[in-house]
Design an enzyme around this catalytic site. Structure first.
Site, PDB file in Angstrom:
ATOM      1  N   LYS A 118     -12.441  44.101  25.475  1.00 33.57           N
ATOM      2  CA  LYS A 118     -13.177  44.099  26.743  1.00 33.57           C
ATOM      3  C   LYS A 118     -14.346  45.076  26.733  1.00 33.57           C
ATOM      4  O   LYS A 118     -15.321  44.891  27.458  1.00 33.57           O
ATOM      5  CB  LYS A 118     -12.250  44.448  27.901  1.00 33.57           C
ATOM      6  CG  LYS A 118     -11.023  43.569  27.990  1.00 33.57           C
ATOM      7  CD  LYS A 118     -11.377  42.118  28.194  1.00 33.57           C
ATOM      8  CE  LYS A 118     -10.122  41.280  28.318  1.00 33.57           C
ATOM      9  NZ  LYS A 118     -10.389  39.878  28.529  1.00 33.57           N
ATOM     10  N   TYR A 134      -0.887  39.760  24.446  1.00 36.00           N
ATOM     11  CA  TYR A 134      -2.157  39.247  23.916  1.00 36.00           C
ATOM     12  C   TYR A 134      -2.173  39.177  22.382  1.00 36.00           C
ATOM     13  O   TYR A 134      -1.976  38.127  21.799  1.00 36.00           O
ATOM     14  CB  TYR A 134      -3.327  40.101  24.425  1.00 36.00           C
ATOM     15  CG  TYR A 134      -3.547  39.974  25.908  1.00 36.00           C
ATOM     16  CD1 TYR A 134      -4.216  38.867  26.428  1.00 36.00           C
ATOM     17  CD2 TYR A 134      -3.080  40.930  26.790  1.00 36.00           C
ATOM     18  CE1 TYR A 134      -4.413  38.726  27.789  1.00 36.00           C
ATOM     19  CE2 TYR A 134      -3.275  40.807  28.159  1.00 36.00           C
ATOM     20  CZ  TYR A 134      -3.950  39.702  28.654  1.00 36.00           C
ATOM     21  OH  TYR A 134      -4.139  39.559  30.001  1.00 36.00           O
ATOM     22  N   TYR A 184       2.550  33.292  31.139  1.00 34.44           N
ATOM     23  CA  TYR A 184       1.830  34.546  30.909  1.00 34.44           C
ATOM     24  C   TYR A 184       2.777  35.740  31.108  1.00 34.44           C
ATOM     25  O   TYR A 184       3.486  35.807  32.117  1.00 34.44           O
ATOM     26  CB  TYR A 184       0.657  34.640  31.898  1.00 34.44           C
ATOM     27  CG  TYR A 184      -0.091  35.947  31.833  1.00 34.44           C
ATOM     28  CD1 TYR A 184      -1.008  36.201  30.820  1.00 34.44           C
ATOM     29  CD2 TYR A 184       0.152  36.943  32.771  1.00 34.44           C
ATOM     30  CE1 TYR A 184      -1.672  37.402  30.750  1.00 34.44           C
ATOM     31  CE2 TYR A 184      -0.519  38.155  32.708  1.00 34.44           C
ATOM     32  CZ  TYR A 184      -1.431  38.373  31.692  1.00 34.44           C
ATOM     33  OH  TYR A 184      -2.084  39.571  31.623  1.00 34.44           O
TER      34      TYR A 184
HETATM   35  C1  LIG Z   1      -5.851  42.569  24.339  1.00 32.62           C
HETATM   36  C2  LIG Z   1      -6.502  41.328  24.775  1.00 32.62           C
HETATM   37  N1  LIG Z   1      -6.747  40.371  23.871  1.00 32.62           N
HETATM   38  C3  LIG Z   1      -7.327  39.212  24.211  1.00 32.62           C
HETATM   39  C4  LIG Z   1      -7.677  38.951  25.505  1.00 32.62           C
HETATM   40  C5  LIG Z   1      -8.279  37.622  25.795  1.00 32.62           C
HETATM   41  O1  LIG Z   1      -9.669  37.702  25.858  1.00 32.62           O
HETATM   42  P1  LIG Z   1     -10.419  36.787  26.900  1.00 32.62           P
HETATM   43  O2  LIG Z   1      -9.883  37.194  28.240  1.00 32.62           O
HETATM   44  O3  LIG Z   1     -11.839  37.078  26.711  1.00 32.62           O
HETATM   45  O4  LIG Z   1     -10.050  35.376  26.613  1.00 32.62           O
HETATM   46  C6  LIG Z   1      -7.444  39.909  26.489  1.00 32.62           C
HETATM   47  C7  LIG Z   1      -7.788  39.631  27.897  1.00 32.62           C
HETATM   48  O5  LIG Z   1      -7.303  40.206  28.819  1.00 32.62           O
HETATM   49  C8  LIG Z   1      -6.846  41.134  26.118  1.00 32.62           C
HETATM   50  O6  LIG Z   1      -6.592  42.092  27.020  1.00 32.62           O
END
Ligand SMILES: Cc1ncc(COP(=O)(O)O)c(C=O)c1O
Length: 343
Positions: free
Chosen positions: A61, A302, A276
């Site tokens: 991010k 994630y 989720y």
């Molecule tokens: C650690 C992590 N990886 C991947 C993502 C996914 O990225 P995106 O939200 O841009 O799809 C997030 C999103 O919150 C994240 O916190």
């Protein structure tokens, strides 16, 4: 395979016209994962360490926030409003970036998206660091509308004479995704320096900005690299729709909409577990395998799901043995501390 439209310096030149705040330690390392490669007996695996972007424990991010908060500063904002679940990595990084730039950070904490209300989930990991960084929390019950409540908080701040800048859920809009375009340029440069012939890039995809920006970047400078987004929200159709919409916005911002046309995106379902934030056994297996083969720490919501996707694709025969595949580690490791019961 279509030819590249631009070279990385030409794409970086377009990116340099957008306001940007320096927040990340870049470039992040690109490293081989020889022991994981051997354990899986598949293609040569590499990892791009965007968990190491630096500030406030790092993560993907921060790349988006360089462009979002760059615009906030250029607009004369004096505070930021964003949103996320109690264990949001995005909120933690936004709070850290806001602190560094001297912007007050207001956070809409969405309670109830994840059916977990234990103390570890609500108060440790990302929640603890976000508090430490001084974010002002506004608790709101999850309704399915990710961005609704931030508009109201921003309106209240405006009425009080403040100049809020809204950062959407996950930092995902056309401007935020510029950070992932930059990541694609950086990666393509490293691949060239290391003399690799990378055929695919895999990463986890949720609010969709990362995949959208990577897709725009690769379509412009390295269309031979296949981009595979692993759905971690158990909502692959929604993710794909958001990726397409954000990619179109990003291409427009860069003046590349006509040049790139409609980019094809690949969002893979089947690795997200039941919902989720609910941890599946394959995710735990993937987290343990990466940790024990490579000393690489990923998280249950994630990057560990993305790793489970990568491992599942290798085992399922997605790649030839001679291919070289990069996994983008998007961070999220503070989230581990919210799930002590899982490990
Ligand atoms: C650690 C992590 N990886 C991947 C993502 C996914 O990225 P995106 O939200 O841009 O799809 C997030 C999103 O919150 C994240 O916190």
């Amino acid at each position: 395979m279509s030819p590249a439209h631009l070279d990385p310096p030409a794409l970086l030149d377009r990116l340099s016209r957008e306001p940007r705040a320096a927040l990340c330690h870049l470039p992040t390392p690109l490293e081989a994962m020889p022991r994981l490669t051997a354990a899986l007996g598949g293609p040569a695996l590499y990892v791009k360490r965007d968990d190491l972007t630096g500030l406030a424990f790092g993560g993907n991010k921060l790349r988006k926030l360089e462009y979002l908060l760059g615009a906030a500063v250029a607009d004369g904002a004096d505070c930021v409003v964003t949103c996320g679940v109690p264990q949001s990595n995005h909120v933690r990084q936004t709070a850290g970036a806001s602190a560094k730039l001297g912007l007050e950070c207001h956070v809409v904490t969405l309670k109830g998206r994840v059916a977990k209300d234990d103390a570890a989930y609500l108060t440790s990991g990302n929640a603890l660091v976000t508090r430490l960084l001084g974010a002002v929390a506004h608790e709101v019950a999850w309704s399915g509308d990710r961005n609704g409540a931030i508009e109201q908080i921003a309106a209240d701040l405006r009425a009080a004479g403040r100049r809020p800048y809204i950062v959407p859920y996950g930092g995902s809009n056309g401007r935020g995704a510029l950070g992932a375009v930059h990541a694609a340029c950086e990666l393509v440069g490293q691949i060239g320096e290391m003399g690799l012939e990378v055929t695919a890039l895999a990463h986890c995809s949720g609010s969709a900005g990362t995949q959208a920006g990577l897709g725009v970047g690769l379509a412009a400078v390295a269309p031979e690299i296949r981009l595979i987004g692993i759905d971690i929200d158990a909502e692959p159709e929604r993710v794909l729709g958001d990726v397409r919409r954000i990619a179109a916005e990003t291409a427009e911002l860069l003046g590349l909409a006509d040049t790139l046309g409609d980019i094809e995106f690949d969002v893979r379902a089947g690795f997200a577990g039941p919902a989720y934030g609910v941890v599946a056994p394959e995710t735990v297996e993937a987290i343990e395998l990466a940790a024990r083969c490579e000393g690489l720490v990923t998280d249950p919501v994630y990057s560990g799901r993305g790793m489970a996707g990568l491992i599942g694709l290798v085992r399922g025969g997605e790649f030839e043995a001679g291919e070289a595949v990069v996994f983008l580690h998007t961070g999220g490791t503070p989230g581990l501390f919210a799930y002590p019961d899982v490990f």
